[in-house]
Design an enzyme around this catalytic site. Structure first.
Site, mmCIF file in Angstrom:
data_model
loop_
_atom_site.group_PDB
_atom_site.id
_atom_site.type_symbol
_atom_site.label_atom_id
_atom_site.label_comp_id
_atom_site.label_asym_id
_atom_site.label_seq_id
_atom_site.Cartn_x
_atom_site.Cartn_y
_atom_site.Cartn_z
ATOM 1 N N SER A 128 0.815 -1.220 0.000
ATOM 2 C CA SER A 128 0.000 0.000 0.000
ATOM 3 C C SER A 128 0.845 1.266 0.000
ATOM 4 O O SER A 128 1.880 1.354 0.661
ATOM 5 C CB SER A 128 -0.886 0.017 1.238
ATOM 6 O OG SER A 128 -1.512 1.263 1.338
ATOM 7 N N LYS A 163 -14.259 -3.599 1.703
ATOM 8 C CA LYS A 163 -15.010 -2.338 1.770
ATOM 9 C C LYS A 163 -16.521 -2.534 1.918
ATOM 10 O O LYS A 163 -17.184 -1.745 2.573
ATOM 11 C CB LYS A 163 -14.753 -1.505 0.513
ATOM 12 C CG LYS A 163 -13.411 -0.796 0.522
ATOM 13 C CD LYS A 163 -13.248 0.078 -0.701
ATOM 14 C CE LYS A 163 -11.865 0.690 -0.736
ATOM 15 N NZ LYS A 163 -11.626 1.494 -1.935
ATOM 16 N N ASP A 190 -13.620 7.751 -0.863
ATOM 17 C CA ASP A 190 -13.360 7.574 -2.305
ATOM 18 C C ASP A 190 -14.275 8.484 -3.127
ATOM 19 O O ASP A 190 -13.902 8.900 -4.236
ATOM 20 C CB ASP A 190 -13.621 6.119 -2.731
ATOM 21 C CG ASP A 190 -12.513 5.170 -2.305
ATOM 22 O OD1 ASP A 190 -11.386 5.630 -2.058
ATOM 23 O OD2 ASP A 190 -12.781 3.956 -2.224
ATOM 24 N N GLY A 230 -16.262 -1.767 -14.799
ATOM 25 C CA GLY A 230 -16.068 -2.320 -13.459
ATOM 26 C C GLY A 230 -17.284 -2.069 -12.584
ATOM 27 O O GLY A 230 -18.064 -1.125 -12.830
ATOM 28 N N ALA A 231 -17.454 -2.930 -11.578
ATOM 29 C CA ALA A 231 -18.630 -2.807 -10.703
ATOM 30 C C ALA A 231 -18.285 -3.173 -9.262
ATOM 31 O O ALA A 231 -19.154 -3.589 -8.498
ATOM 32 C CB ALA A 231 -19.758 -3.696 -11.227
ATOM 33 N N ARG A 258 -17.346 -7.464 -16.372
ATOM 34 C CA ARG A 258 -17.093 -8.817 -16.874
ATOM 35 C C ARG A 258 -18.217 -9.754 -16.443
ATOM 36 O O ARG A 258 -18.779 -10.472 -17.245
ATOM 37 C CB ARG A 258 -15.740 -9.277 -16.327
ATOM 38 C CG ARG A 258 -15.337 -10.661 -16.730
ATOM 39 C CD ARG A 258 -13.969 -10.967 -16.190
ATOM 40 N NE ARG A 258 -13.878 -10.794 -14.725
ATOM 41 C CZ ARG A 258 -12.819 -11.147 -14.017
ATOM 42 N NH1 ARG A 258 -11.756 -11.653 -14.615
ATOM 43 N NH2 ARG A 258 -12.795 -10.970 -12.704
ATOM 44 N N ARG A 297 -22.983 -8.513 -11.407
ATOM 45 C CA ARG A 297 -22.469 -7.554 -10.423
ATOM 46 C C ARG A 297 -22.807 -6.115 -10.830
ATOM 47 O O ARG A 297 -23.117 -5.274 -9.986
ATOM 48 C CB ARG A 297 -20.955 -7.738 -10.286
ATOM 49 C CG ARG A 297 -20.402 -7.199 -9.003
ATOM 50 C CD ARG A 297 -18.973 -7.650 -8.810
ATOM 51 N NE ARG A 297 -18.370 -7.047 -7.636
ATOM 52 C CZ ARG A 297 -17.063 -7.061 -7.406
ATOM 53 N NH1 ARG A 297 -16.250 -7.641 -8.257
ATOM 54 N NH2 ARG A 297 -16.571 -6.497 -6.327
ATOM 55 N N LEU A 339 -8.612 4.564 -12.495
ATOM 56 C CA LEU A 339 -8.425 4.613 -11.039
ATOM 57 C C LEU A 339 -7.081 4.047 -10.614
ATOM 58 O O LEU A 339 -6.615 4.284 -9.500
ATOM 59 C CB LEU A 339 -9.550 3.838 -10.334
ATOM 60 C CG LEU A 339 -10.757 4.648 -9.843
ATOM 61 C CD1 LEU A 339 -11.280 5.614 -10.863
ATOM 62 C CD2 LEU A 339 -11.860 3.729 -9.353
ATOM 63 N N TYR A 386 -3.209 3.690 -10.223
ATOM 64 C CA TYR A 386 -2.228 4.733 -9.995
ATOM 65 C C TYR A 386 -0.966 4.463 -10.812
ATOM 66 O O TYR A 386 0.089 4.183 -10.271
ATOM 67 C CB TYR A 386 -1.940 4.771 -8.487
ATOM 68 C CG TYR A 386 -0.865 5.711 -8.053
ATOM 69 C CD1 TYR A 386 -0.937 7.052 -8.379
ATOM 70 C CD2 TYR A 386 0.211 5.260 -7.316
ATOM 71 C CE1 TYR A 386 0.047 7.919 -7.989
ATOM 72 C CE2 TYR A 386 1.205 6.119 -6.916
ATOM 73 C CZ TYR A 386 1.111 7.451 -7.260
ATOM 74 O OH TYR A 386 2.093 8.313 -6.863
ATOM 75 N N GLY A 424 -5.017 7.440 -11.318
ATOM 76 C CA GLY A 424 -5.708 7.453 -10.035
ATOM 77 C C GLY A 424 -5.008 8.189 -8.910
ATOM 78 O O GLY A 424 -5.485 8.176 -7.774
HETATM 79 P P1 NDP Z 1 -12.869 -4.905 -6.631
HETATM 80 O O1 NDP Z 1 -12.069 -6.129 -6.371
HETATM 81 O O2 NDP Z 1 -14.056 -4.603 -5.770
HETATM 82 O O3 NDP Z 1 -13.374 -4.912 -8.179
HETATM 83 C C1 NDP Z 1 -12.517 -5.290 -9.231
HETATM 84 C C2 NDP Z 1 -13.187 -4.989 -10.560
HETATM 85 O O4 NDP Z 1 -12.284 -5.318 -11.602
HETATM 86 C C3 NDP Z 1 -14.468 -5.813 -10.810
HETATM 87 O O5 NDP Z 1 -15.360 -5.024 -11.545
HETATM 88 C C4 NDP Z 1 -13.934 -6.981 -11.649
HETATM 89 O O6 NDP Z 1 -14.896 -7.585 -12.464
HETATM 90 C C5 NDP Z 1 -12.919 -6.254 -12.504
HETATM 91 N N1 NDP Z 1 -11.946 -7.161 -13.084
HETATM 92 C C6 NDP Z 1 -10.951 -7.808 -12.444
HETATM 93 N N2 NDP Z 1 -10.241 -8.553 -13.321
HETATM 94 C C7 NDP Z 1 -10.810 -8.362 -14.532
HETATM 95 C C8 NDP Z 1 -10.526 -8.852 -15.848
HETATM 96 N N3 NDP Z 1 -9.497 -9.683 -16.071
HETATM 97 N N4 NDP Z 1 -11.296 -8.434 -16.878
HETATM 98 C C9 NDP Z 1 -12.328 -7.568 -16.654
HETATM 99 N N5 NDP Z 1 -12.653 -7.078 -15.428
HETATM 100 C C10 NDP Z 1 -11.897 -7.473 -14.394
HETATM 101 O O7 NDP Z 1 -11.825 -3.701 -6.578
HETATM 102 P P2 NDP Z 1 -12.087 -2.126 -6.381
HETATM 103 O O8 NDP Z 1 -13.350 -1.751 -7.076
HETATM 104 O O9 NDP Z 1 -11.963 -1.752 -4.955
HETATM 105 O O10 NDP Z 1 -10.818 -1.528 -7.156
HETATM 106 C C11 NDP Z 1 -10.758 -1.565 -8.571
HETATM 107 C C12 NDP Z 1 -9.558 -0.778 -9.038
HETATM 108 O O11 NDP Z 1 -9.712 0.585 -8.670
HETATM 109 C C13 NDP Z 1 -8.253 -1.257 -8.406
HETATM 110 O O12 NDP Z 1 -7.256 -1.215 -9.397
HETATM 111 C C14 NDP Z 1 -7.979 -0.222 -7.321
HETATM 112 O O13 NDP Z 1 -6.600 -0.059 -7.115
HETATM 113 C C15 NDP Z 1 -8.581 1.027 -7.954
HETATM 114 N N6 NDP Z 1 -8.988 2.005 -6.939
HETATM 115 C C16 NDP Z 1 -8.298 3.169 -6.874
HETATM 116 C C17 NDP Z 1 -8.645 4.146 -5.974
HETATM 117 C C18 NDP Z 1 -7.868 5.425 -5.942
HETATM 118 O O14 NDP Z 1 -7.965 6.149 -4.959
HETATM 119 N N7 NDP Z 1 -7.124 5.759 -6.982
HETATM 120 C C19 NDP Z 1 -9.769 3.979 -5.039
HETATM 121 C C20 NDP Z 1 -10.468 2.697 -5.216
HETATM 122 C C21 NDP Z 1 -10.062 1.760 -6.126
HETATM 123 P P3 NDP Z 1 -15.738 -8.861 -11.954
HETATM 124 O O15 NDP Z 1 -16.770 -8.323 -10.996
HETATM 125 O O16 NDP Z 1 -16.346 -9.402 -13.198
HETATM 126 O O17 NDP Z 1 -14.767 -9.792 -11.292
#
Ligand code: NDP
Length: 322
Positions: free
Chosen positions: A15, A66, A102, A127-128, A152, A156, A223, A225, A244
């Site tokens: 982190s 979360k 966030d 993403g969701a 994907r 969700r 999002l 970084y 991000g």
């Molecule tokens: P989650 O684990 O809750 O969600 C991950 C998301 O990524 C889901 O929608 C998932 O889809 C999708 N995903 C993962 N692998 C794949 C793939 N191979 N192909 C397509 N979709 C994929 O994570 P968060 O929502 O908490 O975080 C998501 C991103 O956002 C991270 O990279 C995190 O670092 C970033 N983030 C950055 C913040 C910032 O302050 N800059 C704040 C919060 C998040 P599925 O549901 O289908 O698995």
């Protein structure tokens, strides 16, 4: 007594938040220590209970907790309630209050990305997960009229849309299946694209969508970084892009103020983030960091010029790497 603030996630070893918050505590002479607590889901409830002790100022919560932490706190702020996700916990005596910083972090990034233009009204979100929930709520409250969520696993995205049914009653919020032809058609109609998937976070240099689908003139926020393939493809297509960093900084600044009652030292936090990143950390919150980024200047379209704290934080279409 030295106060403690903890980041609870799984994993958390990479982190960037620790560097950012410890620098802020130290700069303001606040006797507090920021600790990383790696807790799998089975250890979450016990970790949250521990926070009730006097020595804790509060906590951050990250992937994958979360949403799971929501029923474990005593009270939720409006944003935490609306998103169904908590990334920050504060104390009210022994009671725990869940916040979602966030959302304000995303809104700062969106405002900076849009710049002097009129705020757009249409967006596509990839993403969701927990991050996407903050993004969608931020878009709803920023006055967007049409937001399409691709995920994907479609169910969700559908659950996310159901979750926001009431707050999005006045606008069109839709979940759509992840097919390239549908994404392309929606991108042609939109102004803003947000990547809230974790694709691009790891070593593979992947983008969630092929570059050919991206039309020119979009505003694109990732999002993640770092200067992801999505951002590079979008920039090559003529889009304005942002990573991000600014969101990370401002969600952290909001959390810092909630714990301490003090204004966050943004410049110091931004510098600590840059330094941590140049030391090899590139994950936003605690996910595996992947390959070490050895060249701080090569990573991001937005991090130079104090992107977070002072500069415009936006890379215009076809701008050279900075
Ligand atoms: P989650 O684990 O809750 O969600 C991950 C998301 O990524 C889901 O929608 C998932 O889809 C999708 N995903 C993962 N692998 C794949 C793939 N191979 N192909 C397509 N979709 C994929 O994570 P968060 O929502 O908490 O975080 C998501 C991103 O956002 C991270 O990279 C995190 O670092 C970033 N983030 C950055 C913040 C910032 O302050 N800059 C704040 C919060 C998040 P599925 O549901 O289908 O698995």
């Amino acid at each position: 007594m030295t106060k403690r603030v903890v980041l609870i996630g799984h994993p958390v070893a990479h982190s960037l938040s620790g560097a950012m918050h410890q620098a802020a505590f130290d700069a303001l002479g606040i006797d507090a220590r920021y600790e990383l607590w790696d807790r799998p889901p089975i250890g979450l409830a016990e970790a949250i209970e521990t926070l009730r002790s006097d020595e804790f100022l509060g906590a951050n919560v990250t992937i994958p907790h979360k949403e799971r932490v929501v029923p474990m706190v005593d009270r939720l702020t409006e944003e935490a309630q609306a998103t169904g996700a908590v990334n920050t916990i504060t104390k009210d005596g022994r009671r725990l209050v869940g916040h979602n910083t966030d959302v304000p972090g995303f809104k700062v990034a969106l405002d900076r990305l849009v710049g002097r233009q009129k705020m757009p009204r249409q967006a596509v979100v990839l993403g969701a997960g927990g991050g996407a929930r903050a993004v969608v709520y931020g878009l709803i409250t920023a006055g967007f009229q049409r937001v399409v969520v691709f995920n994907r696993h479609l169910h969700r995205a559908e659950a996310l849309v159901r979750h926001f049914a009431r707050s999005a009653a006045h606008m069109e919020l839709r979940a759509m299946p992840w097919h390239e032809s549908i994404i392309e058609a929606e991108l042609a109609k939109t102004k803003v694209l947000v990547n809230a998937t974790s694709v691009g976070l790891g070593d593979e240099d992947e983008s969630p969508i092929p570059g050919e689908l991206i039309p020119p003139d979009l505003l694109v926020l990732d999002l993640i970084y770092s200067r992801t393939k999505l951002l590079r493809d979008a920039e090559a297509a003529g889009c304005t892009v942002m990573d991000g960093e600014l969101m990370l900084l401002h969600q952290g600044a909001a959390a810092f103020s909630l714990w301490t009652g003090r204004e966050a030292p943004l410049e110091i936090m931004a510098a600590a983030l840059r330094e941590a990143r140049s030391a090899g950390l590139r994950s936003a919150e605690g996910e595996p960091a992947g390959t070490v980024a050895t060249d701080a200047g090569a990573g991001s379209g937005s991090s130079e010029g104090g992107g977070a704290a002072g500069g415009d934080g936006v890379a215009g279409g076809k701008a050279p790497d900075r």
